[in-house]
Design an enzyme around this catalytic site. Structure first.
Site, mmCIF file in Angstrom:
data_model
loop_
_atom_site.group_PDB
_atom_site.id
_atom_site.type_symbol
_atom_site.label_atom_id
_atom_site.label_comp_id
_atom_site.label_asym_id
_atom_site.label_seq_id
_atom_site.Cartn_x
_atom_site.Cartn_y
_atom_site.Cartn_z
ATOM 1 N N SER A 198 10.542 114.201 13.419
ATOM 2 C CA SER A 198 11.098 115.039 14.800
ATOM 3 C C SER A 198 12.004 116.462 14.339
ATOM 4 O O SER A 198 11.884 116.578 13.175
ATOM 5 C CB SER A 198 12.396 113.353 14.403
ATOM 6 O OG SER A 198 13.726 115.171 15.395
ATOM 7 N N TYR A 211 19.428 108.553 12.705
ATOM 8 C CA TYR A 211 18.726 108.518 13.051
ATOM 9 C C TYR A 211 17.939 110.527 11.897
ATOM 10 O O TYR A 211 17.201 110.165 11.507
ATOM 11 C CB TYR A 211 18.524 108.779 14.130
ATOM 12 C CG TYR A 211 17.328 109.221 15.170
ATOM 13 C CD1 TYR A 211 16.568 108.680 15.038
ATOM 14 C CD2 TYR A 211 16.653 110.891 15.389
ATOM 15 C CE1 TYR A 211 15.285 108.664 15.622
ATOM 16 C CE2 TYR A 211 16.265 110.693 15.873
ATOM 17 C CZ TYR A 211 14.833 110.431 16.163
ATOM 18 O OH TYR A 211 13.754 110.399 16.808
HETATM 19 P P1 NAD Z 1 10.416 104.673 23.393
HETATM 20 O O1 NAD Z 1 11.655 104.053 23.350
HETATM 21 O O2 NAD Z 1 9.614 105.077 24.195
HETATM 22 O O3 NAD Z 1 9.943 104.044 21.423
HETATM 23 C C1 NAD Z 1 10.317 103.709 20.382
HETATM 24 C C2 NAD Z 1 10.050 102.057 20.624
HETATM 25 O O4 NAD Z 1 10.200 101.601 19.381
HETATM 26 C C3 NAD Z 1 10.671 101.090 21.006
HETATM 27 O O5 NAD Z 1 9.325 101.500 22.436
HETATM 28 C C4 NAD Z 1 10.302 100.426 20.498
HETATM 29 O O6 NAD Z 1 9.413 99.521 21.125
HETATM 30 C C5 NAD Z 1 9.693 100.014 19.369
HETATM 31 N N1 NAD Z 1 11.616 100.159 18.554
HETATM 32 C C6 NAD Z 1 12.691 100.147 17.726
HETATM 33 N N2 NAD Z 1 13.151 99.246 17.798
HETATM 34 C C7 NAD Z 1 12.161 98.551 16.933
HETATM 35 C C8 NAD Z 1 12.286 97.867 16.661
HETATM 36 N N3 NAD Z 1 13.307 96.722 15.953
HETATM 37 N N4 NAD Z 1 11.447 96.325 16.230
HETATM 38 C C9 NAD Z 1 9.894 97.304 16.511
HETATM 39 N N5 NAD Z 1 9.959 97.946 17.251
HETATM 40 C C10 NAD Z 1 11.121 98.914 17.582
HETATM 41 O O7 NAD Z 1 10.696 105.673 22.893
HETATM 42 P P2 NAD Z 1 9.867 107.477 21.874
HETATM 43 O O8 NAD Z 1 10.167 108.331 21.880
HETATM 44 O O9 NAD Z 1 8.428 106.820 22.323
HETATM 45 O O10 NAD Z 1 10.189 107.443 20.489
HETATM 46 C C11 NAD Z 1 8.478 107.058 20.042
HETATM 47 C C12 NAD Z 1 8.900 107.529 18.356
HETATM 48 O O11 NAD Z 1 8.828 109.141 18.450
HETATM 49 C C13 NAD Z 1 9.635 107.289 17.708
HETATM 50 O O12 NAD Z 1 9.597 107.156 15.990
HETATM 51 C C14 NAD Z 1 11.147 108.420 18.296
HETATM 52 O O13 NAD Z 1 12.247 108.492 17.060
HETATM 53 C C15 NAD Z 1 10.417 109.566 18.438
HETATM 54 N N6 NAD Z 1 11.451 110.633 18.776
HETATM 55 C C16 NAD Z 1 10.533 110.843 20.411
HETATM 56 C C17 NAD Z 1 11.817 112.009 20.117
HETATM 57 C C18 NAD Z 1 11.989 112.176 21.615
HETATM 58 O O14 NAD Z 1 12.878 113.119 22.542
HETATM 59 N N7 NAD Z 1 11.932 111.232 22.510
HETATM 60 C C19 NAD Z 1 11.621 112.816 19.078
HETATM 61 C C20 NAD Z 1 11.656 113.067 18.444
HETATM 62 C C21 NAD Z 1 11.001 112.183 17.776
#
Ligand code: NAD
Ligand code: MG
Length: 306
Positions: A198, A211
């Protein structure tokens, strides 16, 4: 026009277009979903590429596992991989069954095999089980995307209880050690591992102390594993998203009052959509990135990053 209808009419990712105008600058209304949040309940709807991602055969016959592949960036990646010709397993939490079923259907409709594996990555034994099950059902494994993540905003360190602290580290970084370790026996030369880090690994966000720390650890893990595995022909890289509109954000991922401005302070002036991340994962998974090892692709709308 509904958001879904708008996404239905979008041109594919290879169509020449102005990145500022590709998507409108959204102003999400204050909303609250219980963790982990559902893509199906997001307002406005996110674009996971269901209607627009066009494959060009770059992952033909490959077998991939995407953790957190039910929604957001993971869903967009799983769909893109399928459109590029890969069979795809997705992992998700049992509460996310409706999102997982939708993504599995899109993968199948793209003519590829879909495997849906529910379970909690905070549980050490599930981390190995999910990898072995994916490899069993797909008949092998050559792409592992460590993408699942937990993000809960709190005001300060005094509000960060041990439960949250430990869960965030379990899901975001300890699980990554465990899934990667379990994958080693399956991955042949030419295989790839892609970790989702991230922007906050470089620009720590005060309400996301725990985080942000896990994301910095993911960067170090990625570069170290890349060095360990390079001579075996297994490439490890990372993608560092900026503000992307996914269920992570309205399920306590951001302070509520900040949702309406989400992503607007980026140089492009808007939040990213999940499908805008997919080409970075496709590139790192495909053989065309053969000399890219231990790298990070920043997909963040222009936020300064190293
Ligand atoms: P999202 O909520 O769609 O995806 C995150 C997924 O993590 C969930 O769908 C869930 O299935 C899984 N998860 C969470 N806790 C879990 C657990 N205990 N066991 C199994 N699975 C679990 O959100 P996203 O934003 O698409 O996130 C995907 C990745 O992108 C993450 O690593 C997040 O940190 C990273 N990220 C997101 C952003 C943003 O702005 N959305 C920015 C930087 C990084
Ligand atoms: Mg989800």
């Amino acid at each position: 026009m509904s958001d879904d209808d708008a996404h239905r009419t979008r041109t594919d990712q290879l169509h020449f277009q102005d990145p500022v105008a590709r998507y409108p600058s959204i102003s999400p209304p204050k909303q609250d979903q219980p963790e982990p949040g559902l893509d199906a309940d997001l307002v406005p709807k996110a674009d996971i590429g269901e209607f627009s991602y066009r494959g060009t055969g770059r992952l033909t016959g490959r077998k991939a596992l995407v953790t957190g592949g039910d929604s957001g960036i993971g869903a967009a990646t799983a769909i893109a991989f399928a459109r590029e010709g890969a069979d795809v397993a997705i992992s998700y939490l049992p509460d996310e069954q409706p999102d997982a079923e939708k993504v599995a259907r899109i993968i199948s409709d793209s003519g590829r095999k879909a495997v849906a594996i529910p379970g909690d990555l905070a549980n050490a034994s599930f981390c190995a089980d999910v990898v072995n099950k994916a490899a069993d059902e797909l008949g092998g494994l050559d792409i592992l995307v460590n993408n699942a993540g937990k993000q809960i905003a709190v005001d300060g360190l005094e509000d960060l209880d041990d439960d949250q602290l430990e869960q965030t580290f379990q899901v975001n970084i300890l699980a990554m050690f465990r899934t990667t370790r379990a994958a080693l026996k399956h991955l042949q030369p030419g295989s790839t591992i892609i970790n989702t880090t991230s922007i906050v690994a470089y620009q720590p966000s005060p309400p996301l102390l725990d985080y942000s720390s896990t994301k910095a650890a993911i960067n170090n893990f990625t570069k170290n594993m890349a060095t360990q595995l390079a001579s075996k022909g297994i490439r490890v890289n990372a993608v560092a998203p900026g503000p992307i509109w996914t269920p992570l954000q309205p399920s306590d991922g951001q302070p509520k009052e900040e949702l309406p401005e989400f992503g607007q302070s980026t140089p492009l002036g808007r939040a990213g959509q999940p499908t805008e991340l997919a080409p970075a994962y496709v590139f790192l998974a495909s053989p065309e990135s053969s000399y890219v090892v231990g790298a990070t692709i920043h997909v963040n709308g222009g936020m300064p990053s190293p």
